[in-house]
Scaffold this motif. Structure first.
Motif, mmCIF file in Angstrom:
data_model
loop_
_atom_site.group_PDB
_atom_site.id
_atom_site.type_symbol
_atom_site.label_atom_id
_atom_site.label_comp_id
_atom_site.label_asym_id
_atom_site.label_seq_id
_atom_site.Cartn_x
_atom_site.Cartn_y
_atom_site.Cartn_z
ATOM 1 N N GLY A 77 16.514 42.680 22.193
ATOM 2 C CA GLY A 77 16.345 43.658 23.258
ATOM 3 C C GLY A 77 16.624 43.043 24.620
ATOM 4 N N GLN A 78 16.784 43.897 25.579
ATOM 5 C CA GLN A 78 17.033 43.425 26.937
ATOM 6 C C GLN A 78 15.880 43.903 27.816
ATOM 7 N N PRO A 79 14.783 43.145 27.819
ATOM 8 C CA PRO A 79 13.589 43.584 28.533
ATOM 9 C C PRO A 79 13.812 43.754 30.033
ATOM 10 N N LYS A 80 14.752 43.017 30.605
ATOM 11 C CA LYS A 80 15.014 43.154 32.037
ATOM 12 C C LYS A 80 15.511 44.560 32.355
ATOM 13 N N ASN A 81 16.360 45.126 31.493
ATOM 14 C CA ASN A 81 16.836 46.495 31.706
ATOM 15 C C ASN A 81 15.674 47.480 31.708
ATOM 16 N N PHE A 82 14.734 47.293 30.779
ATOM 17 C CA PHE A 82 13.580 48.174 30.713
ATOM 18 C C PHE A 82 12.703 47.998 31.950
ATOM 19 N N ALA A 83 12.503 46.752 32.362
ATOM 20 C CA ALA A 83 11.695 46.486 33.564
ATOM 21 C C ALA A 83 12.344 47.095 34.796
ATOM 22 N N ASP A 84 13.672 46.974 34.918
ATOM 23 C CA ASP A 84 14.382 47.579 36.049
ATOM 24 C C ASP A 84 14.221 49.098 36.043
ATOM 25 N N PHE A 85 14.295 49.691 34.855
ATOM 26 C CA PHE A 85 14.115 51.135 34.725
ATOM 27 C C PHE A 85 12.721 51.545 35.198
ATOM 28 N N ARG A 90 12.416 51.420 38.943
ATOM 29 C CA ARG A 90 13.048 52.592 39.585
ATOM 30 C C ARG A 90 12.176 53.824 39.468
ATOM 31 N N VAL A 91 11.649 54.055 38.265
ATOM 32 C CA VAL A 91 10.829 55.241 38.045
ATOM 33 C C VAL A 91 9.557 55.196 38.893
ATOM 34 N N LEU A 92 8.983 54.024 39.026
ATOM 35 C CA LEU A 92 7.739 53.873 39.776
ATOM 36 C C LEU A 92 7.991 53.685 41.273
ATOM 37 N N GLY A 93 9.249 53.614 41.648
ATOM 38 C CA GLY A 93 9.575 53.480 43.044
ATOM 39 C C GLY A 93 9.350 52.101 43.618
ATOM 40 N N VAL A 94 9.284 51.098 42.764
ATOM 41 C CA VAL A 94 9.060 49.733 43.214
ATOM 42 C C VAL A 94 10.349 49.124 43.742
ATOM 43 N N GLN A 95 11.450 49.579 43.269
ATOM 44 C CA GLN A 95 12.739 48.981 43.640
ATOM 45 C C GLN A 95 13.386 49.738 44.763
#
Length: 164
Positions: free
Chosen positions: A148-156, A159-164
């Motif tokens: 898996g690519q956990p970084k992609n999930f973390a980035d998602f 974005r959803v939580l508005g942290v980025q």
């Protein structure tokens, strides 16, 4: 020395241990060039003696803090169909033969093994077909399992939580 590592995880699967140490299964392993068989037997009742499988060198243990070394040293991994054991073996890039315990009721293990087999990541069988599978398996058809690519999930999530 070509090595097979067999794991039942933290559970018990005496039928697998009994089958893999049978004369016929050990002979099939020897015919494929395997010389060493390492068994992690978990909570099972069977604890085969080192000399109980004369066709191949046998090492047996119940549990270790980590089986990473056994996985790393193995040329083939034979595992029960637990998701954790399967993912650990696949993540190490090792050929994997999953033995489904068909005696379990409401067995989700078969679904996992079938899906990963359809994607050509592993081979699977039951104890009743293990020896024949060892004789006829073609490990060259297996495809690498991409982790898996956990970084992609973390980035998602960011974005959803508005942290980025």
């Amino acid at each position: 020395m070509k090595t097979v590592f067999v794991t039942v995880g933290t559970t018990s699967f005496d039928e697998l241990i009994e089958t893999i140490t049978s004369y016929e299964a050990a002979r099939a392993l020897k015919a494929r060039g395997y010389e060493r068989l390492v068994l992690q037997v978990g909570r099972g009742l069977l604890l085969p003696a080192a000399d109980s499988c004369p066709q191949v060198g046998l090492e047996v243990f119940r549990f270790k803090d980590s089986i990473a070394d056994e996985i790393k040293q193995a040329d083939l991994i034979i595992s029960h169909a637990g998701a954790g054991s399967c993912l650990e073996a696949l993540g190490a890039g090792k050929p994997l033969l999953v033995v489904v315990n068909d005696k379990l009721m409401n067995n989700h293990q078969l679904e996992l093994a079938r899906q990963l087999h359809m994607d050509s990541h592993l081979l699977y069988c039951t104890c009743s077909t293990l020896t024949e599978t060892l004789r006829t398996m073609d490990l060259s058809v297996l495809q690498p399992f991409l982790p898996g690519q956990p970084k992609n999930f973390a980035d998602f999530l960011d974005r959803v939580l508005g942290v980025q």
